[in-house]
Design a protein around this motif. Structure first.
Motif, PDB file in Angstrom:
ATOM      1  N   LEU A  11       0.863  -1.117   0.015  1.00  0.00           N
ATOM      2  CA  LEU A  11      -0.026   0.036  -0.093  1.00  0.00           C
ATOM      3  C   LEU A  11       0.896   1.155  -0.028  1.00  0.00           C
ATOM      4  CD1 LEU A  11      -2.693  -0.805   2.449  1.00  0.00           C
ATOM      5  CD2 LEU A  11      -3.014  -0.213   0.113  1.00  0.00           C
ATOM      6  N   HIS A  15       0.837   3.883  -3.312  1.00  0.00           N
ATOM      7  CA  HIS A  15       0.102   5.147  -3.109  1.00  0.00           C
ATOM      8  C   HIS A  15       0.974   6.163  -2.465  1.00  0.00           C
ATOM      9  CE1 HIS A  15      -3.494   3.119  -4.365  1.00  0.00           C
ATOM     10  NE2 HIS A  15      -3.290   2.067  -3.359  1.00  0.00           N
ATOM     11  N   ALA A  32      -4.559   5.826   2.224  1.00  0.00           N
ATOM     12  CA  ALA A  32      -4.656   4.527   1.604  1.00  0.00           C
ATOM     13  C   ALA A  32      -4.721   3.481   2.645  1.00  0.00           C
ATOM     14  CB  ALA A  32      -3.331   4.408   0.572  1.00  0.00           C
ATOM     15  N   LEU A  87      -7.786   6.257  -5.368  1.00  0.00           N
ATOM     16  CA  LEU A  87      -8.276   5.345  -4.466  1.00  0.00           C
ATOM     17  C   LEU A  87      -9.607   5.201  -4.683  1.00  0.00           C
ATOM     18  CD1 LEU A  87      -6.699   6.495  -1.149  1.00  0.00           C
ATOM     19  CD2 LEU A  87      -6.128   4.494  -2.249  1.00  0.00           C
TER      20      LEU A  87
END
Length: 91
Positions: A11, A15, A32, A87
């Motif tokens: 993650l 992000h 995120a 997202l």
């Protein structure tokens, strides 16, 4: 466990602002992570409707994510828009 260290580093890598797994402090990576946890808790609450302590935790996470998004709006609107698109969050 729903969130392993590999998933968390993935993650942050996908992000984060620096595109490395060490970027844990940027608002993009934190948003995120919160979004992942919010989706997990939402699925949990669909099956366990009377789990009020998880519902409280979900509401706190949504508030934290909202405050980080408000921070991004104030400082850099382009980063905010990129996070929303990346997202799939709607305001």
């Amino acid at each position: 466990m729903y969130l392993t260290s590999e998933k968390k580093s993935e993650l942050f890598q996908n992000h984060g602002r620096l595109k490395s797994d060490k970027d844990t402090g940027s608002p993009e990576s934190q948003i995120a992570l919160f979004t992942f946890r919010i989706k997990h808790l939402t699925d949990h609450l669909k099956t366990n409707k009377k789990d009020h302590s998880s519902r409280l935790g979900l509401l706190k996470l949504v508030g934290k994510r909202r405050s980080l998004l408000n921070y991004l709006i104030k400082n850099d609107i382009e980063r905010y828009r990129a996070v929303l698109v990346d997202l799939g969050i709607r305001k």
